[in-house]
Enzyme design. Structure first.
Site, PDB file in Angstrom:
ATOM      1  N   GLU A  28      20.737  -6.759 182.948  1.00  0.00           N
ATOM      2  CA  GLU A  28      20.132  -5.440 183.112  1.00  0.00           C
ATOM      3  C   GLU A  28      20.510  -4.842 184.461  1.00  0.00           C
ATOM      4  O   GLU A  28      20.642  -3.624 184.598  1.00  0.00           O
ATOM      5  CB  GLU A  28      18.610  -5.528 182.976  1.00  0.00           C
ATOM      6  CG  GLU A  28      17.924  -4.175 182.836  1.00  0.00           C
ATOM      7  CD  GLU A  28      16.465  -4.293 182.432  1.00  0.00           C
ATOM      8  OE1 GLU A  28      16.194  -4.359 181.218  1.00  0.00           O
ATOM      9  OE2 GLU A  28      15.601  -4.337 183.331  1.00  0.00           O
ATOM     10  N   LYS A  79      14.805   3.557 173.667  1.00  0.00           N
ATOM     11  CA  LYS A  79      13.384   3.899 173.564  1.00  0.00           C
ATOM     12  C   LYS A  79      13.206   5.359 173.130  1.00  0.00           C
ATOM     13  O   LYS A  79      12.327   5.680 172.328  1.00  0.00           O
ATOM     14  CB  LYS A  79      12.689   3.699 174.920  1.00  0.00           C
ATOM     15  CG  LYS A  79      12.511   2.259 175.346  1.00  0.00           C
ATOM     16  CD  LYS A  79      11.765   2.231 176.671  1.00  0.00           C
ATOM     17  CE  LYS A  79      11.604   0.835 177.218  1.00  0.00           C
ATOM     18  NZ  LYS A  79      10.896   0.854 178.525  1.00  0.00           N
ATOM     19  N   GLU A 130       5.628  -0.491 173.347  1.00  0.00           N
ATOM     20  CA  GLU A 130       5.390  -1.818 172.787  1.00  0.00           C
ATOM     21  C   GLU A 130       4.135  -2.448 173.373  1.00  0.00           C
ATOM     22  O   GLU A 130       3.310  -3.040 172.663  1.00  0.00           O
ATOM     23  CB  GLU A 130       6.595  -2.734 173.044  1.00  0.00           C
ATOM     24  CG  GLU A 130       7.902  -2.228 172.465  1.00  0.00           C
ATOM     25  CD  GLU A 130       8.741  -1.465 173.469  1.00  0.00           C
ATOM     26  OE1 GLU A 130       9.965  -1.517 173.365  1.00  0.00           O
ATOM     27  OE2 GLU A 130       8.159  -0.823 174.373  1.00  0.00           O
ATOM     28  N   HIS A 188      24.714 -31.178 172.302  1.00  0.00           N
ATOM     29  CA  HIS A 188      24.878 -31.395 170.867  1.00  0.00           C
ATOM     30  C   HIS A 188      24.891 -30.073 170.119  1.00  0.00           C
ATOM     31  O   HIS A 188      24.606 -30.026 168.924  1.00  0.00           O
ATOM     32  CB  HIS A 188      23.759 -32.306 170.349  1.00  0.00           C
ATOM     33  CG  HIS A 188      23.802 -33.673 170.954  1.00  0.00           C
ATOM     34  ND1 HIS A 188      24.485 -34.719 170.371  1.00  0.00           N
ATOM     35  CD2 HIS A 188      23.299 -34.151 172.115  1.00  0.00           C
ATOM     36  CE1 HIS A 188      24.375 -35.797 171.135  1.00  0.00           C
ATOM     37  NE2 HIS A 188      23.660 -35.479 172.202  1.00  0.00           N
ATOM     38  N   GLY A 234      11.190  -3.731 187.659  1.00  0.00           N
ATOM     39  CA  GLY A 234      10.540  -4.604 186.685  1.00  0.00           C
ATOM     40  C   GLY A 234      11.042  -6.029 186.692  1.00  0.00           C
ATOM     41  O   GLY A 234      10.261  -6.983 186.679  1.00  0.00           O
ATOM     42  N   ARG A 235      12.366  -6.209 186.747  1.00  0.00           N
ATOM     43  CA  ARG A 235      12.919  -7.558 186.687  1.00  0.00           C
ATOM     44  C   ARG A 235      12.812  -8.293 188.020  1.00  0.00           C
ATOM     45  O   ARG A 235      13.199  -9.458 188.117  1.00  0.00           O
ATOM     46  CB  ARG A 235      14.357  -7.511 186.192  1.00  0.00           C
ATOM     47  CG  ARG A 235      15.276  -6.599 186.974  1.00  0.00           C
ATOM     48  CD  ARG A 235      16.559  -6.324 186.193  1.00  0.00           C
ATOM     49  NE  ARG A 235      17.417  -5.323 186.813  1.00  0.00           N
ATOM     50  CZ  ARG A 235      17.265  -4.006 186.648  1.00  0.00           C
ATOM     51  NH1 ARG A 235      16.248  -3.548 185.943  1.00  0.00           N
ATOM     52  NH2 ARG A 235      18.103  -3.155 187.207  1.00  0.00           N
ATOM     53  N   LYS A 265       3.444  -0.573 184.319  1.00  0.00           N
ATOM     54  CA  LYS A 265       3.318   0.263 185.512  1.00  0.00           C
ATOM     55  C   LYS A 265       2.728   1.627 185.186  1.00  0.00           C
ATOM     56  O   LYS A 265       1.787   2.090 185.833  1.00  0.00           O
ATOM     57  CB  LYS A 265       4.682   0.418 186.199  1.00  0.00           C
ATOM     58  CG  LYS A 265       4.623   1.226 187.483  1.00  0.00           C
ATOM     59  CD  LYS A 265       6.014   1.433 188.096  1.00  0.00           C
ATOM     60  CE  LYS A 265       6.598   0.164 188.633  1.00  0.00           C
ATOM     61  NZ  LYS A 265       7.865   0.401 189.375  1.00  0.00           N
TER      62      LYS A 265
END
Length: 555
Positions: A358, A517, A212, A389, A272-273, A206
């Protein structure tokens, strides 16, 4: 003690739990043959069976009383009306506008946002069609054969999950790849498989400042230039053709070399999510086509309408959200397993980890007070039958109560012999086994039938007993298509919101993400200067200095 835990609705549930905990689901099913009919809901081919829960009709009524006490109806209306319910950032929360149909009107600060939403959708259609039909070409005039999305968090998890889930609808000519980790391995291993001449990059940030993402983007840019052997003005042309951005920072994207008409906008009222429905979903549109992307939006909109318009007692997100509150706050559950019996949903639990943890991983309420009750529990999972399993032993016979959501399609995209019947048999058997368990008497009878007796039988018997009474929800759908997937994702979005309302927390900020961050930004120069440090705590100093010493030795 907080007002919530002292409230009449909360206290009534606490008293009810004490009584109900002495009952078993076996007894409940035996006493009520219509239990499945009472505790199941359907919407557009999606079935929610919540009958295998530690609930009665009274339980549901008390949970809904808690929802009403929390003014859930008002909060739902406030969200859909574009009020600034993200109070810590003074933002509206209107991801639902991203999937509202043309002709809708939704306002933020007095402005109808829908024209902008559909303007960007039209831009996405033009661009995705041009890439898919070969009219938008790379620097060497070759059509694109791979799309690499570079983002992190919501700018990666949602698009990656959707692209994998809808692989049967994906282009045969265009592959989708996702790079999020700043660990160079993520980018390098992805690019190893690709041809620079036919690779398109989407940089999703954004602000176009995410550390990153921008680090990966710059390395991808260098890779493209080196692979194509470019210099001079050819670099500018290649970057302009091979890179697009999803961002609001035109100055930064232009400086990177991306043309303004290849920058796709989204807005601060899109968290964001919750952003896969926006231009963040561009890699989805490129991979599955814009028609299928719009079907995804339509499925989410169908769930939005259901959530907004349906009475609480028949409202899927409300029921799921309140069941989560029931186990988190009144049974002490600390995790929720997401178990899709659908390989295409292999990233679904990973996506929900961000969506739920979050959003609701908060310890301070909307008024700034520290809470004295549990909020979000841990979300985890794995597709069945692999999980059977692996960790199902813990769910069946461990000491933790782990509510679980099972998801399965009625029809497979890949019918092959008896595979799908076997898959569903395992899914249904697990929920039945978790509910019923196996008593000592039943285990004893089985062991006798197997020829055991005496001391050998008694020694083995405790290991063969299953307590049961382990709660599960089952979500069944006809086939995992774009519309159904849109409904599923929106269902969990709204479930998360329901819980945030009851817990009186803001589901739409994420200050904890920002803290790490900030510290990383301070540490990075120290790792690059090769000078011993002593400005941190003893552990952090030791770790940095160990790294510096080892990196000098290996250089």
């Amino acid at each position: 003690m907080s007002n919530l835990t002292q409230s009449p609705a909360w206290q009534a549930l606490a008293a009810h739990q004490t009584t109900l905990s002495r009952q078993t689901m076996r007894e409940m099913f035996r006493a009520d043959p219509a239990r499945y009919d009472k505790f199941s809901l359907q919407l557009d081919g999606l079935l929610l069976d919540y009958s295998k829960h530690l609930i009665t009709g009274e339980t549901v009524g008390l949970l809904l009383n808690l929802a009403r006490q929390s003014r859930l109806d008002e909060w739902i209306a406030r969200m859909f009306n574009g009020e600034k319910i993200n109070t810590s950032e003074q933002r509206a929360v209107l991801h639902t506008a991203l999937r509202a149909p043309l002709g809708s009107a939704l306002h933020v600060d007095g402005k109808d946002v829908m024209p902008d939403v559909h303007r960007v959708l039209s831009q996405m259609r033009r661009f995705s069609d041009a890439v898919r039909n070969g009219t938008h070409l790379g620097h060497t005039e070759k059509p694109f054969r791979a799309v690499v999305n570079i983002g992190i968090g919501g700018s990666s998890l949602g698009p990656q999950m959707i692209s994998e889930a809808l692989k049967p609808y994906g282009s045969e000519q265009l592959s989708a790849h996702f790079v999020s980790n700043v660990d160079a391995t993520d980018l390098v291993e992805t690019l190893k498989r690709l041809d620079a001449e036919t690779t398109l990059f989407i940089i999703s940030s954004k602000t176009f400042t995410t550390q990153e993402t921008l680090t990966n983007a710059r390395s991808a840019r260098t890779w493209l230039i080196e692979q194509l052997g470019l210099s001079g003005s050819a670099i500018e042309d290649a970057v302009a053709k091979h890179f697009v951005a999803v961002s609001t920072n035109l100055a930064a994207t232009t400086k990177f070399g991306i043309r303004p008409d290849n920058v796709f906008e989204f807005w601060d009222w899109v968290g964001g999510r919750y952003s896969l429905w926006s231009a963040i979903g561009l890699p989805i549109a490129l991979y599955i086509g814009m028609d299928h992307f719009e079907q995804l939006l339509a499925g989410a909109h169908a769930m939005d309408r259901h959530f907004r318009e349906t009475p609480l007692e028949r409202n899927m997100p409300v029921i799921m959200g309140m069941l989560g509150v029931w186990y988190t706050n009144f049974f002490g559950a600390s995790s929720n397993a997401i178990l899709p019996y659908d390989q295409y949903l292999q990233y679904f639990s990973t996506y929900l980890q961000q969506l739920e943890m979050e959003s609701n991983g908060k310890r301070v309420d909307r008024d700034g007070n520290e809470v004295d009750y549990a909020t979000q529990i841990v979300v985890w999972g794995e597709p069945g039958t692999n999980g059977q399993h692996s960790f199902y032993q813990l769910i069946h016979q461990g000491t933790h109560m782990i509510p679980a959501d099972f998801l399965a399609p009625m029809t497979s995209h890949n019918p092959l012999g008896s595979h799908h019947a076997m898959l569903l048999a395992n899914c249904f058997a697990q929920t039945e086994a978790l509910m019923l368990g196996k008593t000592a008497e039943e285990a004893r009878a089985e062991l006798i039938a197997q020829g055991l007796s005496g001391a050998a039988l008694e020694a083995l018997l405790p290991y063969k007993v299953f307590p049961g009474n382990r709660p599960t929800s089952t979500l069944l759908y006809d086939r995992l298509d774009p519309h159904t997937l849109g409904m599923l994702v929106a269902l969990y979005e709204h479930k998360t919101f329901v819980q945030s309302v009851v817990w009186n927390i803001n589901a739409f900020d994420q200050w904890g993400v920002e803290f790490g961050k900030q510290l990383a930004g301070k540490l990075l120069p120290e790792l690059q200067e090769n000078k011993r440090v002593n400005s941190h705590d003893a552990s952090t100093n030791g770790l940095i200095n160990h790294y510096l010493a080892r990196s000098i030795q290996s250089s």
